[in-house]
Design a protein around this motif. Structure first.
Motif, mmCIF file in Angstrom:
data_model
loop_
_atom_site.group_PDB
_atom_site.id
_atom_site.type_symbol
_atom_site.label_atom_id
_atom_site.label_comp_id
_atom_site.label_asym_id
_atom_site.label_seq_id
_atom_site.Cartn_x
_atom_site.Cartn_y
_atom_site.Cartn_z
ATOM 1 N N VAL A 61 -5.693 4.350 2.283
ATOM 2 C CA VAL A 61 -5.905 3.057 1.619
ATOM 3 C C VAL A 61 -7.393 2.967 1.269
ATOM 4 C CG1 VAL A 61 -5.860 0.548 1.922
ATOM 5 C CG2 VAL A 61 -3.987 1.953 2.823
ATOM 6 N N HIS A 98 0.833 -1.204 0.000
ATOM 7 C CA HIS A 98 0.000 0.000 0.000
ATOM 8 C C HIS A 98 0.869 1.257 0.000
ATOM 9 C CE1 HIS A 98 -3.783 -2.101 0.226
ATOM 10 N NE2 HIS A 98 -3.264 -2.881 1.160
ATOM 11 N N HIS A 137 -0.103 5.120 -1.114
ATOM 12 C CA HIS A 137 -1.003 5.428 0.006
ATOM 13 C C HIS A 137 -0.145 5.757 1.224
ATOM 14 C CE1 HIS A 137 -4.150 3.948 -2.571
ATOM 15 N NE2 HIS A 137 -3.566 2.770 -2.639
ATOM 16 N N LYS A 148 -10.929 0.871 7.661
ATOM 17 C CA LYS A 148 -9.633 0.284 8.033
ATOM 18 C C LYS A 148 -9.061 0.970 9.279
ATOM 19 C CE LYS A 148 -8.560 -1.895 3.724
ATOM 20 N NZ LYS A 148 -9.125 -3.155 4.155
#
Length: 156
Positions: free
Chosen positions: A80, A69, A74, A91
């Protein structure tokens, strides 16, 4: 009768958030205290230490997941791609829940008495279920965050 597992301490409001590197979200001890219904028996210092340990454990378990990621650009967990619930990335909610439960498990483990009498052993046994529940919830949240199943069952 007072429980041998409750250490009387003081908790103050407005503790500084615990910074967590560039990718992971900061953790607010006051929010953890509220969400996990922790009372004054958990001092600010003990809560902060438990949260730092929990953050380190979660970060270590999630590092292999986070690497691609970061490589994809990100810069934070919040960046993300994920659903947004209550104005925040799912998340991030999952990460915080995992950290809170890992910290609660560690705090509960330390509440066990060193009393080796029958009564002390029985009281320590009562704490096993909440510890296991906190650890299970934390690992479920970490698996949910990574997009992994909560359990893997294999016939042998």
């Amino acid at each position: 009768m007072a429980s041998p597992f409750v250490a009387v301490g003081t908790a103050t409001a407005d503790q500084a958030a615990i910074q967590n590197g560039a990718f992971w979200p900061a953790i607010d001890p006051d929010d953890c205290r509220t969400v996990m219904a922790l009372d004054g028996s958990v001092t600010d210092a003990r809560l902060r230490a438990a949260l730092i340990g929990a953050m380190g454990e979660a970060n270590q378990l999630l590092t292999p997941w986070a690497a691609p990621h970061l490589e994809a650009g990100h810069a934070t967990l919040a960046a993300v791609p994920a659903q947004h619930i209550d104005g925040s990335s799912l998340k991030v909610h999952q990460y915080r829940t995992a950290v809170y439960h890992l910290a609660a498990a560690a705090l509960t483990e330390h509440l066990r008495s060193i009393d080796t009498s029958r009564q002390g052993n029985a009281a320590a046994d009562v704490l096993e279920t909440p510890i296991d529940t906190h650890r299970r919830t934390a690992h479920w949240m970490l698996n949910d965050l990574r997009g992994n199943p909560r359990s893997t069952i294999e016939l042998i």
